[in-house]
Design a protein around this motif. Structure first.
Motif, mmCIF file in Angstrom:
data_model
loop_
_atom_site.group_PDB
_atom_site.id
_atom_site.type_symbol
_atom_site.label_atom_id
_atom_site.label_comp_id
_atom_site.label_asym_id
_atom_site.label_seq_id
_atom_site.Cartn_x
_atom_site.Cartn_y
_atom_site.Cartn_z
ATOM 1 N N LEU A 1 -31.680 -37.578 4.703
ATOM 2 C CA LEU A 1 -33.102 -37.775 4.394
ATOM 3 C C LEU A 1 -33.889 -37.836 5.693
ATOM 4 C CD1 LEU A 1 -32.498 -40.529 1.707
ATOM 5 C CD2 LEU A 1 -33.125 -38.148 1.267
ATOM 6 N N ARG A 2 -35.095 -37.282 5.664
ATOM 7 C CA ARG A 2 -35.898 -37.217 6.886
ATOM 8 C C ARG A 2 -37.104 -38.148 6.794
ATOM 9 N NH1 ARG A 2 -36.401 -31.533 9.356
ATOM 10 N NH2 ARG A 2 -38.183 -31.238 7.964
ATOM 11 N N TYR A 3 -37.241 -39.005 7.792
ATOM 12 C CA TYR A 3 -38.378 -39.942 7.885
ATOM 13 C C TYR A 3 -39.168 -39.630 9.157
ATOM 14 C CZ TYR A 3 -40.649 -44.200 9.596
ATOM 15 O OH TYR A 3 -41.533 -45.083 10.163
ATOM 16 N N VAL B 1 -40.485 -33.215 3.905
ATOM 17 C CA VAL B 1 -40.125 -34.474 4.561
ATOM 18 C C VAL B 1 -39.955 -35.489 3.434
ATOM 19 C CG1 VAL B 1 -41.151 -36.367 5.901
ATOM 20 C CG2 VAL B 1 -41.286 -34.028 6.763
ATOM 21 N N ASP B 2 -38.971 -36.389 3.547
ATOM 22 C CA ASP B 2 -38.721 -37.347 2.458
ATOM 23 C C ASP B 2 -39.556 -38.620 2.580
ATOM 24 O OD1 ASP B 2 -36.368 -35.927 1.170
ATOM 25 O OD2 ASP B 2 -35.747 -36.057 3.272
ATOM 26 N N PHE B 3 -39.692 -39.115 3.821
ATOM 27 C CA PHE B 3 -40.429 -40.364 4.055
ATOM 28 C C PHE B 3 -41.372 -40.207 5.240
ATOM 29 C CE2 PHE B 3 -36.177 -41.705 2.430
ATOM 30 C CZ PHE B 3 -36.590 -42.227 1.221
ATOM 31 N N PHE B 4 -42.475 -40.961 5.193
ATOM 32 C CA PHE B 4 -43.508 -40.833 6.226
ATOM 33 C C PHE B 4 -44.294 -42.129 6.235
ATOM 34 C CE2 PHE B 4 -47.834 -38.477 6.984
ATOM 35 C CZ PHE B 4 -47.775 -38.720 8.351
ATOM 36 N N THR B 5 -44.492 -42.732 7.418
ATOM 37 C CA THR B 5 -45.375 -43.898 7.478
ATOM 38 C C THR B 5 -46.753 -43.426 7.926
ATOM 39 O OG1 THR B 5 -44.148 -44.343 9.523
ATOM 40 C CG2 THR B 5 -43.940 -45.957 7.757
ATOM 41 N N LEU B 6 -47.763 -43.781 7.141
ATOM 42 C CA LEU B 6 -49.109 -43.257 7.394
ATOM 43 C C LEU B 6 -50.153 -44.341 7.156
ATOM 44 C CD1 LEU B 6 -50.803 -40.671 8.003
ATOM 45 C CD2 LEU B 6 -50.895 -40.271 5.540
ATOM 46 N N SER B 7 -51.155 -44.350 8.009
ATOM 47 C CA SER B 7 -52.285 -45.267 7.835
ATOM 48 C C SER B 7 -52.954 -45.011 6.478
ATOM 49 C CB SER B 7 -53.303 -45.040 8.951
ATOM 50 O OG SER B 7 -54.554 -45.569 8.564
ATOM 51 N N PRO B 8 -53.312 -46.089 5.760
ATOM 52 C CA PRO B 8 -54.023 -45.924 4.481
ATOM 53 C C PRO B 8 -55.310 -45.107 4.638
ATOM 54 C CG PRO B 8 -53.448 -48.233 4.868
ATOM 55 C CD PRO B 8 -53.077 -47.496 6.113
ATOM 56 N N LEU B 9 -55.901 -45.171 5.829
ATOM 57 C CA LEU B 9 -57.174 -44.461 6.039
ATOM 58 C C LEU B 9 -56.966 -42.959 6.195
ATOM 59 C CD1 LEU B 9 -57.591 -47.495 7.196
ATOM 60 C CD2 LEU B 9 -59.746 -46.537 7.999
ATOM 61 N N ILE B 10 -55.865 -42.575 6.843
ATOM 62 C CA ILE B 10 -55.580 -41.135 6.978
ATOM 63 C C ILE B 10 -55.109 -40.594 5.628
ATOM 64 C CG2 ILE B 10 -54.301 -39.377 8.247
ATOM 65 C CD1 ILE B 10 -54.029 -41.343 10.576
ATOM 66 N N LEU B 11 -54.363 -41.426 4.896
ATOM 67 C CA LEU B 11 -53.982 -41.064 3.531
ATOM 68 C C LEU B 11 -55.236 -40.798 2.701
ATOM 69 C CD1 LEU B 11 -51.698 -40.740 1.440
ATOM 70 C CD2 LEU B 11 -51.811 -43.227 1.057
ATOM 71 N N GLY B 12 -56.342 -41.395 3.130
ATOM 72 C CA GLY B 12 -57.635 -41.225 2.470
ATOM 73 C C GLY B 12 -58.159 -39.801 2.462
ATOM 74 N N THR B 13 -57.639 -38.929 3.327
ATOM 75 C CA THR B 13 -58.038 -37.515 3.258
ATOM 76 C C THR B 13 -57.494 -36.893 1.975
ATOM 77 O OG1 THR B 13 -56.069 -36.827 4.529
ATOM 78 C CG2 THR B 13 -58.096 -37.226 5.772
ATOM 79 N N TYR B 14 -56.477 -37.508 1.380
ATOM 80 C CA TYR B 14 -55.841 -37.013 0.154
ATOM 81 C C TYR B 14 -56.167 -37.928 -1.033
ATOM 82 C CZ TYR B 14 -51.757 -35.780 -2.809
ATOM 83 O OH TYR B 14 -50.922 -35.419 -3.836
ATOM 84 N N ILE B 15 -56.119 -39.246 -0.782
ATOM 85 C CA ILE B 15 -56.374 -40.243 -1.828
ATOM 86 C C ILE B 15 -57.481 -41.177 -1.311
ATOM 87 C CG2 ILE B 15 -55.325 -42.039 -3.295
ATOM 88 C CD1 ILE B 15 -52.557 -40.825 -2.516
ATOM 89 N N PRO B 16 -58.750 -40.850 -1.547
ATOM 90 C CA PRO B 16 -59.860 -41.598 -0.949
ATOM 91 C C PRO B 16 -59.799 -43.108 -1.187
ATOM 92 C CG PRO B 16 -60.667 -39.576 -1.948
ATOM 93 C CD PRO B 16 -59.208 -39.679 -2.315
ATOM 94 N N SER B 17 -59.370 -43.532 -2.378
ATOM 95 C CA SER B 17 -59.379 -44.963 -2.700
ATOM 96 C C SER B 17 -58.383 -45.758 -1.856
ATOM 97 C CB SER B 17 -59.076 -45.162 -4.188
ATOM 98 O OG SER B 17 -57.831 -44.561 -4.489
ATOM 99 N N ALA B 18 -57.422 -45.063 -1.228
ATOM 100 C CA ALA B 18 -56.411 -45.755 -0.412
ATOM 101 C C ALA B 18 -57.020 -46.384 0.840
ATOM 102 C CB ALA B 18 -55.294 -44.791 -0.012
ATOM 103 N N GLN B 19 -58.234 -45.964 1.191
ATOM 104 C CA GLN B 19 -58.830 -46.428 2.446
ATOM 105 C C GLN B 19 -59.353 -47.855 2.415
ATOM 106 O OE1 GLN B 19 -61.132 -42.960 4.534
ATOM 107 N NE2 GLN B 19 -61.545 -42.824 2.347
ATOM 108 N N ILE B 20 -59.375 -48.470 1.241
ATOM 109 C CA ILE B 20 -60.112 -49.724 1.087
ATOM 110 C C ILE B 20 -59.666 -50.836 2.030
ATOM 111 C CG2 ILE B 20 -58.692 -50.565 -0.865
ATOM 112 C CD1 ILE B 20 -61.500 -51.546 -2.048
ATOM 113 N N SER B 21 -58.386 -50.850 2.414
ATOM 114 C CA SER B 21 -57.911 -51.927 3.311
ATOM 115 C C SER B 21 -58.468 -51.789 4.728
ATOM 116 C CB SER B 21 -56.376 -51.943 3.354
ATOM 117 O OG SER B 21 -55.884 -50.670 3.748
ATOM 118 N N GLY B 22 -59.110 -50.655 5.030
ATOM 119 C CA GLY B 22 -59.583 -50.413 6.392
ATOM 120 C C GLY B 22 -61.057 -50.701 6.648
ATOM 121 N N ILE B 23 -61.725 -51.314 5.688
ATOM 122 C CA ILE B 23 -63.139 -51.677 5.886
ATOM 123 C C ILE B 23 -63.301 -52.560 7.130
ATOM 124 C CG2 ILE B 23 -64.944 -53.186 4.879
ATOM 125 C CD1 ILE B 23 -64.961 -50.486 3.598
#
Ligand code: X2X
Length: 333
Positions: free
Chosen positions: A30-32, A86-108
């Motif tokens: 598995l690739r992380y 890729v199987d696993f990836f650690t990503l900031s919730p805010l960058i994930l926001g380019t795909y899932i906008p609501s994920a950004q909320i923790s970064g206010i």
């Protein structure tokens, strides 16, 4: 230094374990991927975690760790995990926001005042709310978010003591709508640059500054190409440990459980590592030439509020999600 030495020694020991177990080809490879240097606690704990997974699965699973954006920038890797390359990836919730906008909320900006609030929210209803949005896609996130840290602003030529000092200053921000919006609201000129390109963007003066936690400024050696650091603590950031659900679902249940426990346990340790590093690094960074100043964060918070930033994002996230955030942070608007 003592702290870094201790975790490096642990990682070396962990690495040796991996070599021994690789004598037999694993059944599941598995690739992380992540964007941080090998010396950052994220990768030291990931190495330890990979050894534990190999050992508990009796060599059936090999977790390959790719640090430093080796498989591509965050933007590229987000596409790769969506497709399962890729199987696993650690990503900031805010960058994930380019795909899932609501994920950004923790970064206010200036939402969380301390780690106690952060972990209560992220291990509680706010984190659960975001993971539910992630699970509506081909991705999922493990329960425990990893620690990025509270962020500070570095610059190359001038110190930032108040919002006025950053008017029109070209600052690198990660690729994320919320990040861009926040630094526009503060009056800066934000430019989206992936972390993999950040050191060279600073070195070649494409941008004047950037913002990151001290643990990242230190391990990625950003102090080599920056002169000043304003301790603003303007936001907390984390890293969701994301998986491609189809690839995870193909694994036997017992293997899934081994991975899940190892990832969540590593997150708990990594959270504390980063918190300790951030608390101790000011001295180290001063020693290598970074000049610190402590602006009044309330001035930056007020600039954000006056610009309408909070109201705008409250509307975007919606009243229900915003109420979950404020349950942990207190009233923000
Ligand atoms: O890109 C950044 O600045 C970093 C490393 O902090 C994140 O992943 C958000």
């Amino acid at each position: 230094r003592e702290f870094l030495k201790t975790i490096s020694t642990a990682a070396v020991a962990a690495g040796m374990g991996t070599v021994a177990l690789r004598a037999h080809a694993a059944e599941f490879t598995l690739r992380y991927a992540n964007n941080l240097p090998l010396q950052h606690p994220m990768n030291l704990r990931a190495k330890e975690m990979a050894t534990r997974i190999a050992s508990e699965s009796k060599g059936r699973v090999e977790l390959q760790v790719y640090p430093s954006s080796q498989l591509g920038s965050d933007t590229d890797t987000l596409s790769q995990i969506r497709s399962g390359a890729v199987d696993f990836f650690t990503l900031s919730p805010l960058i994930l926001g380019t795909y899932i906008p609501s994920a950004q909320i923790s970064g206010i900006g200036f939402a969380f005042k301390n780690y106690d609030q952060v972990w209560k929210a992220m291990d509680g209803d706010l984190g659960a709310h975001v993971r539910k949005q992630i699970e509506a896609t081909p991705l999922f996130a493990f329960e425990k978010i990893w620690n990025g840290g509270f962020r500070q602003i570095t610059t190359g030529s001038k110190a930032l003591n108040k919002p006025d000092d950053m008017q029109g200053v070209k600052l690198r921000v990660p690729a994320s709508p919320l990040w861009t919006s926040m630094f526009k609201a503060l009056g800066a000129a934000p430019a989206s640059v992936n972390f993999s390109e950040t050191y060279s963007a600073l070195q070649t003066h494409i941008v004047e500054g950037e913002e990151n936690p001290l643990s990242i400024i230190y391990t990625a050696k950003l102090y080599e190409v920056q002169k000043h650091c304003a301790l603003t603590n303007h936001m907390w950031d984390g890293f969701w440990f994301l998986g491609n659900r189809a690839s995870f679902d193909r694994l036997p249940k017992d293997i899934q459980q081994i991975i899940r426990s190892a990832v969540n346990d590593a997150a708990a340790k990594q959270r504390q590592d980063v918190q300790d590093l951030d608390a101790h690094l000011r001295g180290e960074l001063s020693g290598v030439g970074l000049a610190f100043n402590e602006p009044d964060p309330a001035l930056f918070r007020k600039k954000l509020a006056d610009s309408g930033f909070y109201g705008e994002w409250q509307k975007k996230f919606g009243p229900q999600a915003w109420a979950i955030l404020e349950k942990y942070t207190g009233t923000l608007v």
